[in-house]
Motif scaffolding. Structure first.
Motif, PDB file in Angstrom:
ATOM      1  N   MET A  28       0.836  -1.204   0.000  1.00 18.91           N
ATOM      2  CA  MET A  28       0.000   0.000   0.000  1.00 18.91           C
ATOM      3  C   MET A  28       0.869   1.252   0.000  1.00 18.91           C
ATOM      4  O   MET A  28       0.551   2.246  -0.671  1.00 18.91           O
ATOM      5  CB  MET A  28      -0.914  -0.001   1.232  1.00 18.91           C
ATOM      6  CG  MET A  28      -2.022   1.049   1.176  1.00 18.91           C
ATOM      7  SD  MET A  28      -3.220   0.765  -0.119  1.00 18.91           S
ATOM      8  CE  MET A  28      -4.066  -0.671   0.555  1.00 18.91           C
ATOM      9  N   GLY A  29       1.979   1.209   0.722  1.00 17.93           N
ATOM     10  CA  GLY A  29       2.893   2.352   0.742  1.00 17.93           C
ATOM     11  C   GLY A  29       3.478   2.612  -0.630  1.00 17.93           C
ATOM     12  O   GLY A  29       3.619   3.764  -1.051  1.00 17.93           O
ATOM     13  N   LEU A  30       3.832   1.532  -1.363  1.00 17.35           N
ATOM     14  CA  LEU A  30       4.356   1.705  -2.714  1.00 17.35           C
ATOM     15  C   LEU A  30       3.285   2.269  -3.636  1.00 17.35           C
ATOM     16  O   LEU A  30       3.586   3.094  -4.508  1.00 17.35           O
ATOM     17  CB  LEU A  30       4.870   0.375  -3.260  1.00 17.35           C
ATOM     18  CG  LEU A  30       5.415   0.420  -4.693  1.00 17.35           C
ATOM     19  CD1 LEU A  30       6.598   1.385  -4.795  1.00 17.35           C
ATOM     20  CD2 LEU A  30       5.823  -0.967  -5.166  1.00 17.35           C
ATOM     21  N   SER A  31       2.032   1.868  -3.454  1.00 16.54           N
ATOM     22  CA  SER A  31       0.956   2.398  -4.297  1.00 16.54           C
ATOM     23  C   SER A  31       0.809   3.909  -4.098  1.00 16.54           C
ATOM     24  O   SER A  31       0.546   4.645  -5.058  1.00 16.54           O
ATOM     25  CB  SER A  31      -0.364   1.681  -3.999  1.00 16.54           C
ATOM     26  OG  SER A  31      -0.911   2.074  -2.755  1.00 16.54           O
ATOM     27  N   PHE A  32       0.993   4.384  -2.868  1.00 21.27           N
ATOM     28  CA  PHE A  32       0.943   5.828  -2.616  1.00 21.27           C
ATOM     29  C   PHE A  32       2.101   6.528  -3.335  1.00 21.27           C
ATOM     30  O   PHE A  32       1.950   7.637  -3.861  1.00 21.27           O
ATOM     31  CB  PHE A  32       1.012   6.120  -1.114  1.00 21.27           C
ATOM     32  CG  PHE A  32      -0.180   5.631  -0.335  1.00 21.27           C
ATOM     33  CD1 PHE A  32      -1.436   5.580  -0.909  1.00 21.27           C
ATOM     34  CD2 PHE A  32      -0.046   5.220   0.985  1.00 21.27           C
ATOM     35  CE1 PHE A  32      -2.541   5.123  -0.196  1.00 21.27           C
ATOM     36  CE2 PHE A  32      -1.133   4.767   1.720  1.00 21.27           C
ATOM     37  CZ  PHE A  32      -2.384   4.715   1.117  1.00 21.27           C
ATOM     38  N   LYS A  33       3.272   5.873  -3.345  1.00 18.76           N
ATOM     39  CA  LYS A  33       4.435   6.456  -4.016  1.00 18.76           C
ATOM     40  C   LYS A  33       4.205   6.505  -5.534  1.00 18.76           C
ATOM     41  O   LYS A  33       4.574   7.484  -6.199  1.00 18.76           O
ATOM     42  CB  LYS A  33       5.673   5.625  -3.695  1.00 18.76           C
ATOM     43  CG  LYS A  33       6.978   6.198  -4.218  1.00 18.76           C
ATOM     44  CD  LYS A  33       7.274   7.562  -3.676  1.00 18.76           C
ATOM     45  CE  LYS A  33       7.413   7.577  -2.172  1.00 18.76           C
ATOM     46  NZ  LYS A  33       7.777   8.929  -1.667  1.00 18.76           N
ATOM     47  N   LEU A  34       3.579   5.465  -6.080  1.00 20.21           N
ATOM     48  CA  LEU A  34       3.275   5.459  -7.508  1.00 20.21           C
ATOM     49  C   LEU A  34       2.299   6.573  -7.882  1.00 20.21           C
ATOM     50  O   LEU A  34       2.390   7.150  -8.967  1.00 20.21           O
ATOM     51  CB  LEU A  34       2.700   4.099  -7.917  1.00 20.21           C
ATOM     52  CG  LEU A  34       3.685   2.925  -7.907  1.00 20.21           C
ATOM     53  CD1 LEU A  34       2.971   1.630  -8.261  1.00 20.21           C
ATOM     54  CD2 LEU A  34       4.836   3.162  -8.875  1.00 20.21           C
ATOM     55  N   GLU A  35       1.385   6.877  -6.971  1.00 21.82           N
ATOM     56  CA  GLU A  35       0.462   7.995  -7.223  1.00 21.82           C
ATOM     57  C   GLU A  35       1.242   9.293  -7.422  1.00 21.82           C
ATOM     58  O   GLU A  35       0.859  10.126  -8.248  1.00 21.82           O
ATOM     59  CB  GLU A  35      -0.519   8.145  -6.054  1.00 21.82           C
ATOM     60  CG  GLU A  35      -1.660   7.149  -6.069  1.00 21.82           C
ATOM     61  CD  GLU A  35      -2.671   7.394  -4.961  1.00 21.82           C
ATOM     62  OE1 GLU A  35      -3.859   7.131  -5.178  1.00 21.82           O
ATOM     63  OE2 GLU A  35      -2.261   7.852  -3.872  1.00 21.82           O
ATOM     64  N   GLU A  36       2.319   9.463  -6.645  1.00 17.68           N
ATOM     65  CA  GLU A  36       3.153  10.654  -6.803  1.00 17.68           C
ATOM     66  C   GLU A  36       3.816  10.670  -8.177  1.00 17.68           C
ATOM     67  O   GLU A  36       3.865  11.709  -8.841  1.00 17.68           O
ATOM     68  CB  GLU A  36       4.228  10.695  -5.707  1.00 17.68           C
ATOM     69  CG  GLU A  36       3.696  10.914  -4.298  1.00 17.68           C
ATOM     70  CD  GLU A  36       4.830  11.015  -3.293  1.00 17.68           C
ATOM     71  OE1 GLU A  36       5.838  11.692  -3.601  1.00 17.68           O
ATOM     72  OE2 GLU A  36       4.723  10.412  -2.204  1.00 17.68           O
ATOM     73  N   TYR A  37       4.334   9.523  -8.598  1.00 12.71           N
ATOM     74  CA  TYR A  37       4.995   9.457  -9.901  1.00 12.71           C
ATOM     75  C   TYR A  37       4.020   9.692 -11.053  1.00 12.71           C
ATOM     76  O   TYR A  37       4.384  10.283 -12.074  1.00 12.71           O
ATOM     77  CB  TYR A  37       5.676   8.097 -10.089  1.00 12.71           C
ATOM     78  CG  TYR A  37       7.032   7.995  -9.437  1.00 12.71           C
ATOM     79  CD1 TYR A  37       8.108   8.743  -9.904  1.00 12.71           C
ATOM     80  CD2 TYR A  37       7.248   7.145  -8.357  1.00 12.71           C
ATOM     81  CE1 TYR A  37       9.367   8.650  -9.321  1.00 12.71           C
ATOM     82  CE2 TYR A  37       8.507   7.044  -7.760  1.00 12.71           C
ATOM     83  CZ  TYR A  37       9.558   7.801  -8.247  1.00 12.71           C
ATOM     84  OH  TYR A  37      10.806   7.713  -7.656  1.00 12.71           O
ATOM     85  N   PRO A  46      -2.156  10.299 -15.201  1.00 12.95           N
ATOM     86  CA  PRO A  46      -3.258  10.182 -14.238  1.00 12.95           C
ATOM     87  C   PRO A  46      -4.202   9.022 -14.512  1.00 12.95           C
ATOM     88  O   PRO A  46      -4.882   8.547 -13.594  1.00 12.95           O
ATOM     89  CB  PRO A  46      -3.982  11.534 -14.377  1.00 12.95           C
ATOM     90  CG  PRO A  46      -3.636  12.010 -15.752  1.00 12.95           C
ATOM     91  CD  PRO A  46      -2.236  11.540 -15.986  1.00 12.95           C
ATOM     92  N   PHE A  47      -4.255   8.530 -15.759  1.00 10.73           N
ATOM     93  CA  PHE A  47      -5.150   7.423 -16.086  1.00 10.73           C
ATOM     94  C   PHE A  47      -4.726   6.123 -15.404  1.00 10.73           C
ATOM     95  O   PHE A  47      -5.511   5.164 -15.316  1.00 10.73           O
ATOM     96  CB  PHE A  47      -5.220   7.226 -17.607  1.00 10.73           C
ATOM     97  CG  PHE A  47      -3.926   6.802 -18.244  1.00 10.73           C
ATOM     98  CD1 PHE A  47      -3.627   5.458 -18.416  1.00 10.73           C
ATOM     99  CD2 PHE A  47      -3.005   7.744 -18.657  1.00 10.73           C
ATOM    100  CE1 PHE A  47      -2.434   5.067 -18.989  1.00 10.73           C
ATOM    101  CE2 PHE A  47      -1.803   7.360 -19.249  1.00 10.73           C
ATOM    102  CZ  PHE A  47      -1.512   6.025 -19.406  1.00 10.73           C
ATOM    103  N   LEU A  48      -3.471   6.084 -14.905  1.00 11.25           N
ATOM    104  CA  LEU A  48      -2.990   4.895 -14.199  1.00 11.25           C
ATOM    105  C   LEU A  48      -3.299   4.935 -12.699  1.00 11.25           C
ATOM    106  O   LEU A  48      -3.134   3.922 -12.010  1.00 11.25           O
ATOM    107  CB  LEU A  48      -1.479   4.740 -14.388  1.00 11.25           C
ATOM    108  CG  LEU A  48      -0.993   4.372 -15.796  1.00 11.25           C
ATOM    109  CD1 LEU A  48       0.530   4.351 -15.837  1.00 11.25           C
ATOM    110  CD2 LEU A  48      -1.553   3.032 -16.233  1.00 11.25           C
ATOM    111  N   ALA A  49      -3.738   6.082 -12.207  1.00  9.56           N
ATOM    112  CA  ALA A  49      -3.978   6.253 -10.767  1.00  9.56           C
ATOM    113  C   ALA A  49      -4.927   5.208 -10.176  1.00  9.56           C
ATOM    114  O   ALA A  49      -4.683   4.706  -9.070  1.00  9.56           O
ATOM    115  CB  ALA A  49      -4.484   7.663 -10.480  1.00  9.56           C
ATOM    116  N   PRO A  50      -6.027   4.833 -10.864  1.00  4.44           N
ATOM    117  CA  PRO A  50      -6.933   3.834 -10.271  1.00  4.44           C
ATOM    118  C   PRO A  50      -6.313   2.444 -10.134  1.00  4.44           C
ATOM    119  O   PRO A  50      -6.865   1.593  -9.428  1.00  4.44           O
ATOM    120  CB  PRO A  50      -8.117   3.807 -11.255  1.00  4.44           C
ATOM    121  CG  PRO A  50      -8.028   5.080 -12.019  1.00  4.44           C
ATOM    122  CD  PRO A  50      -6.571   5.378 -12.115  1.00  4.44           C
TER     123      PRO A  50
END
Length: 365
Positions: A28-37, A46-50
């Motif tokens: 889950m922490g990595l998913s938050f980091k990916l949101e930043e990227y 942004p289409f990858l955010a979900p």
């Protein structure tokens, strides 16, 4: 060459396993980091955010598997090609992040080992060189014992990764590397020592001297210049000490309640960083748990970055008998990897932390 290749094989394999396992402990922490990227001001995807959680899970499991397959010598050509493509991509990503100062922590080793952007890039360059050694010396990579052992080991490792990922997602990370782990005192974590290093800033002063623009750089003092001042730009060239706990506050109606809440003897926090993304199943469980805590003499509060337009309907829908306070979203994501999650505190010290699936384990007696 054979010995150099096998040494590189061990180093790369072990590093990939360690790096992947640390992130697998907290996908889950990595998913938050990916949101930043993926944000518009970084990679603008942004289409990858979900899909960040699914991407995070795939990446960490794949990273661990590549390390294991490399050490076992199983499907070596496939493994080395994947390692090479992955490290080329991440070397580019960390360089982009460091050069343009987009993401200040790559998340390469989760919260266990913090690396600056340039440290992350340097680490990837070293790995790239080692993997190039493996690529050009791939004929020296032989299966460990036999191909059959490599296949069996790979299957067992994959099953173990999937089961472990399922466990931490439905509960909480097995090892908590964050400053909000059980036993940590939030108030003490915010203290800045008197002798702590201070940030250093560079000031670029722009003047018009004899009809021409001139820039003079100082570390703060106003320069003695016989000319007309135009502008000044400030750049932090060396970071100062940052306490483990920062950006933590508990606010409501424009008032800061942080100190008062952290002084409570018996406090339960229901945390939802974003009410739109909160689990309905989790919210349903909060009623019985928080009512019991209130009956046992605990003060119960909610903490969210969502406004009252989202929190008030939730309170009414689930008949919750407490109020929500505002806290920074990133901070709440850091505190607990569950939405909603539960914290029990005694005078600012975290005594218990729970995923909503384990809400009935809250001890309030």
């Amino acid at each position: 060459m054979k010995y150099i290749v096998n040494l590189s094989r061990i180093i790369v394999g072990v590093l990939f396993i360690i790096s992947g396992a640390i992130k697998l402990n907290d996908p889950m922490g990595l998913s938050f980091k990916l949101e930043e990227y993926f944000a518009p001001d970084v990679l603008n995807l942004p289409f990858l955010a979900p899909y960040v959680l699914g991407i995070a899970l795939f990446l960490v499991v794949f990273e661990v598997m590549l390390g294991i397959m490399l050490l076992l010598g199983y499907k070596s050509k496939f493994t080395i090609w994947c390692l090479l493509l992955m490290i080329v991509f991440f070397t580019f990503l960390t360089f982009y992040s460091a050069y343009f100062n987009k993401v200040t922590d790559c998340g390469c080793f989760g919260d266990a080992i913090k690396l600056t952007p340039w440290e992350s890039f340097s680490k990837d360059v070293v790995l790239l060189l080692l993997i190039l050694v493996l690529f050009f010396g791939r004929n020296h990579i032989k299966p460990f014992i036999s191909a059959k052992v490599g296949f069996i080991g790979t299957v067992i490792a994959l099953a173990a990764c999937v089961l472990f990922a399922d466990h931490v997602l439905n509960h909480l990370p097995v090892i908590d590397f964050r400053p909000y782990k059980i036993g940590a005192n939030i108030g003490e974590g915010m203290i800045i020592p008197e002798d702590a290093p201070k940030p250093i800033y560079e000031y670029s002063w722009k003047f018009k001297v004899d009809g021409e623009e001139k820039i003079i750089k100082t570390n703060g003092d106003y320069p003695s210049v016989d000319g007309e001042f135009i502008d000044v730009e400030t750049e932090e060239i060396q970071k100062g000490y940052e306490p483990p706990v920062h950006d933590f506050s508990i606010e409501k109606g424009g008032e800061d309640h942080t100190e008062a809440m952290l002084a409570e003897d018996k406090l339960v926090m229901v945390i939802s960083y974003n009410m739109r993304k909160a689990s309905e199943e989790g919210l349903e469980k909060m009623k019985a748990v928080t009512d019991k805590a209130l009956a046992d003499g605990y003060k119960v509060i909610g903490m969210s970055a969502s406004g009252e337009d989202l929190t008030l309907p939730v309170l009414r829908k689930y008949d919750l008998n407490f109020e929500f306070y505002f806290t920074d979203e990133t901070t709440l994501k850091t505190i607990v990897r569950s939405n909603p999650g539960i914290l029990k505190l005694h005078r600012g010290t975290i005594v218990q932390k729970l995923h909503f699936n384990d809400a009935d384990e809250l001890e309030t007696n």
